[in-house]
Design a protein around this motif. Structure first.
Motif, mmCIF file in Angstrom:
data_model
loop_
_atom_site.group_PDB
_atom_site.id
_atom_site.type_symbol
_atom_site.label_atom_id
_atom_site.label_comp_id
_atom_site.label_asym_id
_atom_site.label_seq_id
_atom_site.Cartn_x
_atom_site.Cartn_y
_atom_site.Cartn_z
ATOM 1 N N ILE A 1 5.160 92.763 41.767
ATOM 2 C CA ILE A 1 3.775 93.256 41.773
ATOM 3 C C ILE A 1 3.219 93.232 43.206
ATOM 4 N N GLY A 2 3.440 92.118 43.874
ATOM 5 C CA GLY A 2 2.949 91.975 45.249
ATOM 6 C C GLY A 2 3.541 93.008 46.191
ATOM 7 N N ALA A 3 4.816 93.329 45.968
ATOM 8 C CA ALA A 3 5.494 94.253 46.866
ATOM 9 C C ALA A 3 5.240 95.712 46.507
ATOM 10 N N SER A 4 4.403 95.930 45.487
ATOM 11 C CA SER A 4 4.061 97.322 45.163
ATOM 12 C C SER A 4 2.550 97.529 45.122
ATOM 13 N N THR A 5 1.817 96.535 45.553
ATOM 14 C CA THR A 5 0.355 96.632 45.583
ATOM 15 C C THR A 5 -0.152 96.295 46.980
ATOM 16 N N PRO A 6 -0.357 97.324 47.810
ATOM 17 C CA PRO A 6 -0.725 97.064 49.216
ATOM 18 C C PRO A 6 -1.932 96.150 49.376
ATOM 19 N N ASP A 12 12.439 94.367 39.544
ATOM 20 C CA ASP A 12 11.355 94.014 40.465
ATOM 21 C C ASP A 12 11.625 94.595 41.855
ATOM 22 N N ALA A 13 12.895 94.659 42.219
ATOM 23 C CA ALA A 13 13.257 95.254 43.514
ATOM 24 C C ALA A 13 12.906 96.743 43.530
ATOM 25 N N LYS A 14 13.075 97.383 42.371
ATOM 26 C CA LYS A 14 12.777 98.818 42.295
ATOM 27 C C LYS A 14 11.297 99.096 42.535
ATOM 28 N N LYS A 15 10.465 98.176 42.076
ATOM 29 C CA LYS A 15 9.024 98.344 42.315
ATOM 30 C C LYS A 15 8.738 98.376 43.807
ATOM 31 N N ALA A 16 9.354 97.422 44.520
ATOM 32 C CA ALA A 16 9.160 97.374 45.969
ATOM 33 C C ALA A 16 9.706 98.645 46.611
ATOM 34 N N ALA A 17 10.865 99.100 46.110
ATOM 35 C CA ALA A 17 11.499 100.277 46.681
ATOM 36 C C ALA A 17 10.623 101.519 46.513
ATOM 37 N N LYS A 18 10.070 101.675 45.319
ATOM 38 C CA LYS A 18 9.216 102.844 45.063
ATOM 39 C C LYS A 18 8.012 102.852 46.005
ATOM 40 N N GLN A 19 7.451 101.658 46.214
ATOM 41 C CA GLN A 19 6.308 101.539 47.114
ATOM 42 C C GLN A 19 6.694 101.985 48.527
ATOM 43 N N LEU A 49 2.081 103.576 61.653
ATOM 44 C CA LEU A 49 2.327 102.413 60.820
ATOM 45 C C LEU A 49 1.873 102.753 59.401
ATOM 46 N N PRO A 50 2.774 103.324 58.588
ATOM 47 C CA PRO A 50 2.349 103.730 57.242
ATOM 48 C C PRO A 50 1.691 102.569 56.498
ATOM 49 N N ALA A 51 0.493 102.829 55.984
ATOM 50 C CA ALA A 51 -0.342 101.747 55.454
ATOM 51 C C ALA A 51 0.221 101.113 54.187
ATOM 52 N N GLY A 52 0.987 101.907 53.404
ATOM 53 C CA GLY A 52 1.439 101.382 52.118
ATOM 54 C C GLY A 52 2.649 100.460 52.193
ATOM 55 N N GLN A 53 3.223 100.319 53.365
ATOM 56 C CA GLN A 53 4.463 99.532 53.475
ATOM 57 C C GLN A 53 4.237 98.059 53.177
ATOM 58 N N ILE A 54 5.209 97.447 52.527
ATOM 59 C CA ILE A 54 5.095 96.019 52.235
ATOM 60 C C ILE A 54 6.413 95.315 52.559
ATOM 61 N N CYS A 55 7.354 95.366 51.592
ATOM 62 C CA CYS A 55 8.618 94.633 51.764
ATOM 63 C C CYS A 55 9.722 95.505 51.210
ATOM 64 N N CYS A 56 10.912 95.397 51.771
ATOM 65 C CA CYS A 56 12.033 96.236 51.352
ATOM 66 C C CYS A 56 12.510 95.902 49.942
ATOM 67 N N GLY A 57 12.179 94.709 49.454
ATOM 68 C CA GLY A 57 12.583 94.340 48.097
ATOM 69 C C GLY A 57 13.824 93.479 48.012
ATOM 70 N N GLN A 58 14.348 93.140 49.166
ATOM 71 C CA GLN A 58 15.613 92.411 49.161
ATOM 72 C C GLN A 58 15.586 91.048 48.455
ATOM 73 N N PRO A 59 14.487 90.287 48.585
ATOM 74 C CA PRO A 59 14.490 88.987 47.896
ATOM 75 C C PRO A 59 14.768 89.127 46.404
ATOM 76 N N ALA A 60 14.174 90.148 45.778
ATOM 77 C CA ALA A 60 14.410 90.343 44.348
ATOM 78 C C ALA A 60 15.796 90.937 44.109
ATOM 79 N N PHE A 61 16.162 91.927 44.908
ATOM 80 C CA PHE A 61 17.450 92.612 44.727
ATOM 81 C C PHE A 61 18.612 91.635 44.823
#
Lengths: 477, 239
Positions: free
Chosen positions: A413-418, B54-61, B35-47
């Motif tokens: 959730i955190g990684a998909s909610t800026p 959960d990694a896919k959620k990060a990836a889609k973002q 610096l694209p504003a929506g970027q967060i994390c690559c998702g690796q911790p979950a992957f």
């Protein structure tokens, strides 16, 4: 379960291993040595051309064979039987042992000689034969040492007694078989050799594993360095070979490629001292070959991997190149894996063969550095398969703590909610403040505790990067 | 040249200085950074922990955030490698898979981008120190980038780069591995620290904040006075 080593829990085994300084030193220096030898015989040997092409050829051969496994197994067993051999398909370890026990009973066998074979370790064949009164003699030097030492278990699939030094071996020989000499390896080996001579002569049955079976001719190919295998397969009147159902190649041409990949990757040799090729059916008056030849083809969980994401784990040719580069194996050694298959391939294969209940923690014992994948001569994506196992493991009910699942869900959730992430970024310096001392963090409670037990944790930066970036952009305009 | 910076979650929370250096180096080489504003994390911790969903959620973002970018550059080999894993995450979803592939194709690690896209090997940096370099596993083996950092460091004036024994061995970070398998990770990082000490370097340079956080954290804990620097910090040092 014979594949299993010891009764202790995973973390206790690791703790034991980390206490064993000698073993860890031995593992590290063996790895450095084997890695160097392998590099010289693979990427470093320009006479064979591009090593990457060899790897691709190996991968292609293994993939093709496994994709057509039923066809080639059929061909192999037909050709083997046509030449007078006996083929038995064993669905389980018990089936294999029972069949071999039956053969031993029929032959009234008292003494059995064996060459090095991990698959017979896997099924616990020695115990099965001892149960019916056979004397089982390991004749590979390393296996001989382990057997003498109260049946110690292999810690490496190619170099089973890697965890022992020459002094320990000398002491074992002294206590168990009256050895009087020094710890000089040559002397120890000569002693073992003389002990084994008589054993070879009186054996009723010889048992081997199998590196590659060749489907087109119904033959078996074995790579060794000591020559003991040749004694095991020439003196006794009866021979039994046990092979994992995946260990075959279509023709001699593919065998040629794979034997190169195996020798070079396993021990850094262009070719092993002996490559023994055996086919049943000999002339009546032949005196140095078995009259009766049994081939036991073992499933024991292998077919579970067919058609799944783990099928390529069956491509393995047991060279241990992945074991020899694994930084985890380097520090915990083989026994800590609790399986006779150790290192990265062990962490992939053991759960396939033995299930997650027993081996589910092994795939987590990897930093996913991918050194294994890079080293594999048949290009098994080992680190990816470790991740696949983790996926299956965490999905199974009750395997991991609810708190971990919740944390990962929160991560998703955190990684998909800026907006949430920005709250975390801005909040980090504030809520981590109580832990910060002199610019870093020495102690955090909760799930991050293991981190700070070993390392300091950085303190969140004071500036906000996005704010800086905005200002910076303005300044440039 | 337009470059979108993927600063990474670690970079944004802990290593803003590195991120600033990345921006400044790339700008000096003529890049226009966003610096694209929506970027967060690559998702690796979950992957890597087995939580694909959960990694896919990060990836889609990430995919959505960087879709319009020309190039994606990240100061972490491991996070860049994760972006290249995205197509594999969406095997059953062709639409997302295509979008993931487009992201993967334009992703570069920072030094890789400078050397192979910009074609620059000398950024004009000056750093008069004896240092050694830690080759991060994912950069080496997943991105297969073996040369770029060395090419760049070779041209840093005053820098003497010392060899690191067993440089190919992992430092023991491995994300959640460092926490889940603490005792093993400890031995791995200690061996790395020993080799860094044996190199007699005063500075350890790396291209991945994850590894540097691990090795640096251990050096700190053991009070070993070896400085730890991200390669961007070196490349942004002028006389």
């Amino acid at each position: 379960m014979p594949m299993k080593i010891g009764e202790k829990q995973f973390f206790d085994r690791i703790e034991d291993a980390l206490q064993d300084d000698f073993m860890r030193h031995a593992m590290a220096s063996a790895q450095d040595r084997l890695r160097g030898k392998k590099l010289a015989a693979t990427e470093g040997d320009k006479t064979i051309g591009d090593w990457e092409e060899w790897r691709s050829a190996g991968e292609e051969i293994r993939r093709h064979t496994l994709e057509n496994l039923d066809f080639y197994l059929d061909q192999l067993s037909e050709n083997f039987a046509e030449r007078g051999g006996h083929v038995y398909f064993a669905e389980t370890a018990e089936d294999a042992n029972r069949y071999i026990q039956d053969v031993a009973r029929k032959k009234n066998a008292k003494h059995v000689t064996k060459s090095k074979s991990m698959v017979t370790e896997e099924i616990g064949l020695n115990e099965a034969l001892e149960e019916i009164g056979c004397h089982v003699h390991e004749t590979d030097l390393a296996e001989y040492i382990l057997q003498l030492d109260d049946k110690d278990r292999p810690s490496h699939i190619v170099v089973p007694s890697l965890h022992k030094n020459k002094e320990q071996i000398r002491d074992t020989f002294k206590t168990k078989v009256g050895y009087m000499g020094t710890e000089e390896p040559r002397e120890l080996t000569a002693f073992a050799r003389s002990q084994l001579r008589d054993v070879f002569m009186e054996a009723d049955i010889g048992i081997t594993g199998c590196n590659f079976a060749i489907a087109e001719s119904g033959s078996l190919s074995l790579a060794t360095n000591e020559g003991n295998l040749n004694m095991v397969t020439t003196f006794p009147k009866t021979q039994i070979t046990v092979m994992g159902m995946e260990r075959l190649v279509p023709t001699w041409e593919e065998m040629d490629v794979l034997i190169n990949l195996l020798s070079r990757s396993a021990v850094g040799q262009k070719i092993t001292t002996y490559v023994t090729n055996l086919t049943p059916g000999v002339e009546e008056d032949c005196v140095d070959a078995p009259k009766e030849f049994h081939l036991v083809i073992l499933d024991a969980g292998r077919s579970r991997a067919l058609g799944t994401e783990f099928q390529s784990a069956l491509h393995c040719i047991r060279c241990a190149a992945c074991v020899n580069v694994c930084p985890v194996y380097r520090h915990i050694g083989g026994h800590a894996y609790g399986s006779i298959y150790q290192g990265p391939i062990g962490a992939v294969l053991s759960p396939i063969l033995g299930g997650y209940e027993e081996y589910g923690e092994l795939p987590f014992a990897s930093s996913l550095c991918a050194a294994c994948t890079e080293a594999c001569p048949v290009k098994i994506p080992l680190h990816e398969q470790l991740i696949r196992h983790r996926e299956n493991y965490v999905k199974e009910k009750g395997r991991v703590k609810a708190s971990e699942k919740a944390a990962m869900k929160a991560f998703g959730i955190g990684a998909s909610t800026p907006s949430l992430f920005q709250i975390a970024v801005k909040g980090a310096p504030i809520f981590m403040k109580p832990f910060i001392q002199d610019g870093s963090i020495s102690k955090i409670p909760g799930p991050m505790k293991p981190w700070t037990e070993i390392r300091k944790f950085p303190s969140p930066g004071k500036d906000n990067f996005r704010t800086w970036f905005k200002e910076h952009q303005k300044g440039r305009q | 040249m337009k470059v979108s910076l993927f600063v990474t979650c670690l970079g944004e929370i802990f290593y803003q200085d590195v991120a600033k250096d990345v921006v400044e180096v790339l700008e000096r080489l003529g890049c226009e950074i966003d610096l694209p504003a929506g970027q967060i994390c690559c998702g690796q911790p979950a992957f890597n922990s087995g939580y694909r969903k959960d990694a896919k959620k990060a990836a889609k973002q990430m995919i959505t955030s960087f879709e319009d970018s020309e190039y994606i550059v990240s100061p972490s080999g491991s996070c860049a490698a994760m972006l290249k894993e995205y197509p594999g995450l969406f095997e059953e979803d062709k639409e997302w898979q295509e979008r993931a592939q487009a992201i993967a194709d334009k992703t570069y690690e920072f030094t890789q981008f400078i050397v192979s896209v910009l074609g620059v090997e000398d950024v004009g940096a000056v750093y008069p120190e004896q240092a050694t370099y830690h080759s991060s596993c994912h950069m080496l083996r997943l991105l297969k980038e073996t040369e770029a950092p060395f090419k760049l460091l070779k041209n840093v004036k005053g820098l003497e780069l010392l060899p690191l024994k067993n440089s190919y061995d992992c430092c023991g970070f491995g994300g959640t591995f460092a926490v889940k398998m603490g005792p093993i990770s400890e031995q791995m990082v200690d061996e790395k620290v020993r080799h860094v000490q044996e190199s007699s370097a005063a500075v350890l340079i790396g291209s991945d904040n994850g590894c540097l956080m691990n090795i640096g954290g251990r050096l700190d804990r053991r009070e070993i006075p070896i400085k730890v620097k991200h390669i961007a910090q070196i490349l942004n040092t002028r006389a």
